[in-house]
Design a protein around this motif. Structure first.
Motif, mmCIF file in Angstrom:
data_model
loop_
_atom_site.group_PDB
_atom_site.id
_atom_site.type_symbol
_atom_site.label_atom_id
_atom_site.label_comp_id
_atom_site.label_asym_id
_atom_site.label_seq_id
_atom_site.Cartn_x
_atom_site.Cartn_y
_atom_site.Cartn_z
ATOM 1 N N LEU A 370 0.839 -1.200 0.000
ATOM 2 C CA LEU A 370 0.000 0.000 0.000
ATOM 3 C C LEU A 370 0.872 1.247 0.000
ATOM 4 N N GLY A 371 0.504 2.204 -0.823
ATOM 5 C CA GLY A 371 1.238 3.472 -0.862
ATOM 6 C C GLY A 371 2.547 3.338 -1.622
ATOM 7 N N THR A 372 3.125 4.481 -1.895
ATOM 8 C CA THR A 372 4.373 4.539 -2.661
ATOM 9 C C THR A 372 5.356 5.443 -1.926
ATOM 10 N N ASP A 373 6.612 5.033 -1.851
ATOM 11 C CA ASP A 373 7.650 5.846 -1.222
ATOM 12 C C ASP A 373 8.301 6.711 -2.306
ATOM 13 N N GLU A 374 7.661 7.854 -2.583
ATOM 14 C CA GLU A 374 8.173 8.737 -3.641
ATOM 15 C C GLU A 374 9.581 9.234 -3.339
ATOM 16 N N GLY A 375 9.867 9.457 -2.052
ATOM 17 C CA GLY A 375 11.186 9.950 -1.668
ATOM 18 C C GLY A 375 12.295 8.994 -2.082
ATOM 19 N N ALA A 376 12.070 7.687 -1.884
ATOM 20 C CA ALA A 376 13.072 6.685 -2.254
ATOM 21 C C ALA A 376 13.269 6.649 -3.765
ATOM 22 N N ILE A 377 12.170 6.768 -4.510
ATOM 23 C CA ILE A 377 12.248 6.769 -5.981
ATOM 24 C C ILE A 377 13.056 7.978 -6.454
ATOM 25 N N ILE A 378 12.746 9.147 -5.889
ATOM 26 C CA ILE A 378 13.466 10.380 -6.259
ATOM 27 C C ILE A 378 14.950 10.230 -5.943
ATOM 28 N N GLU A 379 15.255 9.692 -4.768
ATOM 29 C CA GLU A 379 16.639 9.538 -4.323
ATOM 30 C C GLU A 379 17.456 8.699 -5.307
ATOM 31 N N VAL A 380 16.861 7.618 -5.814
ATOM 32 C CA VAL A 380 17.585 6.755 -6.747
ATOM 33 C C VAL A 380 17.650 7.365 -8.138
ATOM 34 N N VAL A 381 16.491 7.709 -8.683
ATOM 35 C CA VAL A 381 16.423 8.098 -10.106
ATOM 36 C C VAL A 381 17.173 9.403 -10.385
ATOM 37 N N THR A 382 17.041 10.405 -9.516
ATOM 38 C CA THR A 382 17.666 11.713 -9.796
ATOM 39 C C THR A 382 19.166 11.733 -9.497
ATOM 40 N N LYS A 383 19.647 10.721 -8.775
ATOM 41 C CA LYS A 383 21.067 10.731 -8.402
ATOM 42 C C LYS A 383 21.883 9.682 -9.157
ATOM 43 N N ARG A 384 21.330 9.206 -10.251
ATOM 44 C CA ARG A 384 22.052 8.283 -11.121
ATOM 45 C C ARG A 384 22.141 8.899 -12.509
ATOM 46 N N SER A 385 23.225 8.598 -13.203
ATOM 47 C CA SER A 385 23.337 9.084 -14.585
ATOM 48 C C SER A 385 22.370 8.313 -15.465
ATOM 49 N N ASN A 386 22.144 8.826 -16.680
ATOM 50 C CA ASN A 386 21.207 8.142 -17.568
ATOM 51 C C ASN A 386 21.688 6.736 -17.914
ATOM 52 N N ALA A 387 22.994 6.580 -18.123
ATOM 53 C CA ALA A 387 23.538 5.251 -18.435
ATOM 54 C C ALA A 387 23.282 4.288 -17.282
ATOM 55 N N GLN A 388 23.401 4.770 -16.040
ATOM 56 C CA GLN A 388 23.133 3.924 -14.871
ATOM 57 C C GLN A 388 21.653 3.580 -14.769
ATOM 58 N N ARG A 389 20.789 4.512 -15.120
ATOM 59 C CA ARG A 389 19.342 4.228 -15.100
ATOM 60 C C ARG A 389 18.990 3.119 -16.090
ATOM 61 N N GLN A 390 19.670 3.104 -17.246
ATOM 62 C CA GLN A 390 19.402 2.047 -18.233
ATOM 63 C C GLN A 390 19.796 0.677 -17.668
ATOM 64 N N GLN A 391 20.872 0.659 -16.876
ATOM 65 C CA GLN A 391 21.283 -0.594 -16.243
ATOM 66 C C GLN A 391 20.271 -1.025 -15.183
ATOM 67 N N ILE A 392 19.716 -0.052 -14.471
ATOM 68 C CA ILE A 392 18.701 -0.364 -13.447
ATOM 69 C C ILE A 392 17.461 -0.982 -14.106
ATOM 70 N N LEU A 393 17.066 -0.444 -15.260
ATOM 71 C CA LEU A 393 15.913 -0.992 -15.993
ATOM 72 C C LEU A 393 16.120 -2.481 -16.283
ATOM 73 N N LYS A 394 17.327 -2.826 -16.747
ATOM 74 C CA LYS A 394 17.626 -4.223 -17.091
ATOM 75 C C LYS A 394 17.671 -5.088 -15.833
ATOM 76 N N ALA A 395 18.296 -4.563 -14.776
ATOM 77 C CA ALA A 395 18.395 -5.332 -13.529
ATOM 78 C C ALA A 395 17.010 -5.590 -12.935
ATOM 79 N N TYR A 396 16.142 -4.613 -13.001
ATOM 80 C CA TYR A 396 14.772 -4.729 -12.476
ATOM 81 C C TYR A 396 14.026 -5.836 -13.218
ATOM 82 N N LYS A 397 14.184 -5.868 -14.541
ATOM 83 C CA LYS A 397 13.518 -6.877 -15.382
ATOM 84 C C LYS A 397 14.074 -8.268 -15.057
ATOM 85 N N ALA A 398 15.408 -8.330 -14.926
ATOM 86 C CA ALA A 398 16.045 -9.618 -14.656
ATOM 87 C C ALA A 398 15.668 -10.148 -13.269
#
Length: 659
Positions: A370-398
């Motif tokens: 229930l609910g979403t921790d927006e703060g945690a999402i912001i902390e990860v997504v805004t503090k990673r480079s775009n190349a790192q975000r692409q790696q996170i997308l793949k890791a999440y899927k895997a």
């Protein structure tokens, strides 16, 4: 050449004018129209003679009678016009330091802008009028480094030699850099000595040299190293060294923009510059603010006060549509500043100790249950480079067998969702998506098409083309062609090729190109003005175009941007202006767009989001610097004031700091 707006009145007769003013104030009420017509059409020297004639004829003091008969702002303006310049400055400074508090802005304006002779005359007038020593009064009313610099300026001892030593220029630039940017703390005494003593010609060259060795203009270093009234004073000195007309144009604009009018500032400048450089101020005002000083006064004031100010202004440059030498010099200086190579820096860097699987787990946990921790999402997504975000997308899927983008879309909403989802796309995918939105459905968002197509380099354009084809199974060129028309379509299609020359400037070719852009006499429809601009602005390299713009100013005394605005209209004009501004100074172009997205009522969140995402790893740090230079407020502060909630938190992380 005389550049004042008020001149000696031909056939002047002091006794006749004194009589006319006496009659205008005789009996019940006063003829304000007659008073303002007469006084604003006489030079200061002639007004002084009228005062003497009035006393001889009627045994009365004209200024005292004017004070009695007139009221409010109109009275202040007319009485100010009757004083000799030095006594006018003396009165302004006396008022600035009398009573509770000090009007530091008035002290700064007068002492930073006056010549040695004007300072000497001011000191003598103050002594004569108030039987006091000006330096002693200022020392008693100010403190610290601000006081020290005011005292230096009060000596009226700035060097006036036009012969400049190249070695000393380089040494002064180096000393300023070492006194500020390269020093722990700041050596304020070095700033005071160099900026308070050296000649204007010498300091202009020092500022150019400083830009080369520091990679930033001296103004930005002053903002970073100094503070308070001392910072404001030093910035005013630099601005006046560069161009007094530009300094006063800016002061006048700020006196009238927004709610309310700073009438004391408006009166002081209109009176003090009316016989010195009002024409230059008008020209720069029109160029810088795309509006005439005359029209701004007309909209912002009223009654006899307005009529008198407009007479001092001396004309409407919107009606004339001209562009003059002082404005050309300002444009040329801005070109020179933009031509210096400055390192571009983003605000988002790759995270150290990056763990794509760990970040994927944090994001999954933030969206589970229930609910979403927006703060945690912001902390990860805004503090990673775009190349790192692409790696996170793949890791999440895997790790979870789920699509991270789909999960984010279902958990987030509104402005925050658009920002976070935009950050998860590659730059090319994001630009392709923005372009697609701009052309699909009813109507076209030409401003988005212009912003993206006019500012991306060849490599970025080619990547956008590939991403567009992959996402929408259509070519970007086809969609642009079907959704736009005429010269505007041709500009976009040319830019969409991503085929701009990438070589250095060619001085001979630059002169030829400037000549083609300046030619308004051609009647050949196959070589229309728009075609000529397209063939040069859309194909030549940035270094070459900067040289073209320089040659254009030399050739025509016009800035190329002014020429475009005067000779073209609509989307074609806007596209060419965007290309020119991008070539001159891309961070300044985006700073301006960000400011406009937040100023006034409401926020253009689409533009704000788009620029913060697309520039965060390219030049957002530089954009921040340009933002504070242009608007005297930080991007961080404006975002903080103009947005809210988690959207604001995420934007502020991308912004990367308070300036």
């Amino acid at each position: 050449v005389y550049r004042g707006s008020v001149k000696d009145f031909p056939g002047f007769d002091a006794n006749k004018d004194a009589e006319a003013l006496y009659n205008a104030m005789k009996g019940f009420g006063s003829d304000k129209e007659a008073i303002l017509d007469l006084i604003t059409s006489r030079s200061n020297k002639q007004r002084v003679e009228i005062c003497q004639a009035y006393k001889s004829l009627y045994g009365k003091d004209l200024i005292a009678d004017l004070k009695y008969e007139l009221t409010g702002k109109f009275e202040r303006l007319i009485v100010s016009l009757m004083r000799p310049p030095a006594y006018g400055d003396a009165k302004e400074i006396k008022d600035a330091i009398s009573g509770v508090g000090t009007d530091e802005k008035c002290l700064i304006e007068i002492l930073a802008s006056r010549t040695n002779q004007e300072i000497h005359d001011l000191v003598a007038a103050y002594k004569d009028a108030y039987e006091r020593d000006l330096e002693a009064d200022i020392v008693g009313d100010t403190s610290g480094h601000f006081k020290k610099m005011l005292v230096v300026l009060l000596q009226g001892a700035r060097e006036e030699d036009d012969v400049v030593s190249e070695d000393l220029v380089q040494q002064d630039a180096k000393d300023l850099l070492e006194a500020g940017e390269l020093k722990w703390g700041t050596d304020e005494a070095q700033f005071i000595y160099i900026l308070g003593r050296r000649s204007r010609q010498h300091l202009r060259l020092v500022f150019d040299e400083y830009l080369k060795i520091a990679g930033k203009p001296i103004e930005r270093s002053i903002r970073g190293e100094l503070s308070g009234d001392f910072e404001k004073l030093m910035l005013a000195v630099v601005k006046c060294i560069r161009s007094k007309a530009e300094y006063f144009a800016e002061r006048l604009y700020k006196a009238m923009k927004g709610l309310g009018t700073r009438d004391n500032t408006l009166i002081r400048i209109m009176v003090s510059r009316s016989e010195i450089d009002m024409l230059d101020i008008r020209e720069v005002f029109r160029t810088k603010y795309e509006k005439s000083l005359y029209n701004m006064i007309k909209e912002d004031t009223s009654g006899e006060y307005k009529k008198a100010l407009l007479k001092l202004c001396g004309g409407d440059d919107d009606a004339a549509g001209e562009f003059f030498p002082e404005a050309a010099q300002v444009a040329y200086r801005m070109w020179e500043l933009s031509a210096v190579k400055v390192e571009l820096r983003g605000t988002v860097q790759p995270a150290g100790d990056f763990n794509d699987d760990g970040d994927a787990q944090v994001l999954r946990k933030a969206m589970k249950g229930l609910g979403t921790d927006e703060g945690a999402i912001i902390e990860v997504v805004t503090k990673r480079s775009n190349a790192q975000r692409q790696q996170i997308l793949k890791a999440y899927k895997a790790h979870y067998g789920r699509d991270l983008m789909a999960d984010l879309k279902s958990e987030l909403s509104g402005s925050l969702a658009k920002l976070i989802l935009g950050l998860m796309l590659t730059p090319a995918q994001y630009d392709a998506k923005q372009l697609r939105k701009a052309v699909e459905g009813a109507g076209t968002d030409e401003s988005v098409l212009i912003e993206i197509m006019a500012t991306r380099n060849n490599q970025e354009i080619r990547a956008i083309n590939e991403a567009y084809q992959e996402a929408y199974h259509k070519s970007l060129e086809d969609d642009l062609s079907s959704d736009t028309s005429g010269h505007f379509k041709r500009i976009l299609v040319s830019l969409a090729l991503g085929n701009r020359d990438e070589g250095p400037e060619n001085p001979t070719q630059a002169r030829e190109d400037a000549k083609k852009l300046a030619d308004v006499s051609s009647n050949d429809s196959s070589d229309s003005l728009e075609t000529r601009f397209l063939s040069i602005l859309c194909t030549r390299s940035y270094p070459h175009l900067r040289r073209v713009f320089q040659e254009f100013i030399k050739m025509t005394n016009h800035d190329v941007e002014h020429a475009i605005k005067k000779r073209m209209s609509g989307d074609v004009r806007d596209a060419f202006v965007a290309i020119v501004r991008s070539v001159k100074n891309k961070p300044a172009f985006f700073a301006d767009k960000l400011y406009k997205s937040m100023k006034g009522a409401g926020t253009d969140e689409r533009t704000l989001t788009r620029i913060m995402i697309s520039r965060s790893e390219i030049d957002l740090f530089n954009i921040r610097g340009e933002f504070i230079d242009l608007f005297d407020k930080s991007l961080h502060h404006m975002i903080e004031k103009d947005t809210s909630g988690d959207y604001r938190k995420a934007l502020l992380v991308l912004c990367g700091g308070e300036d």
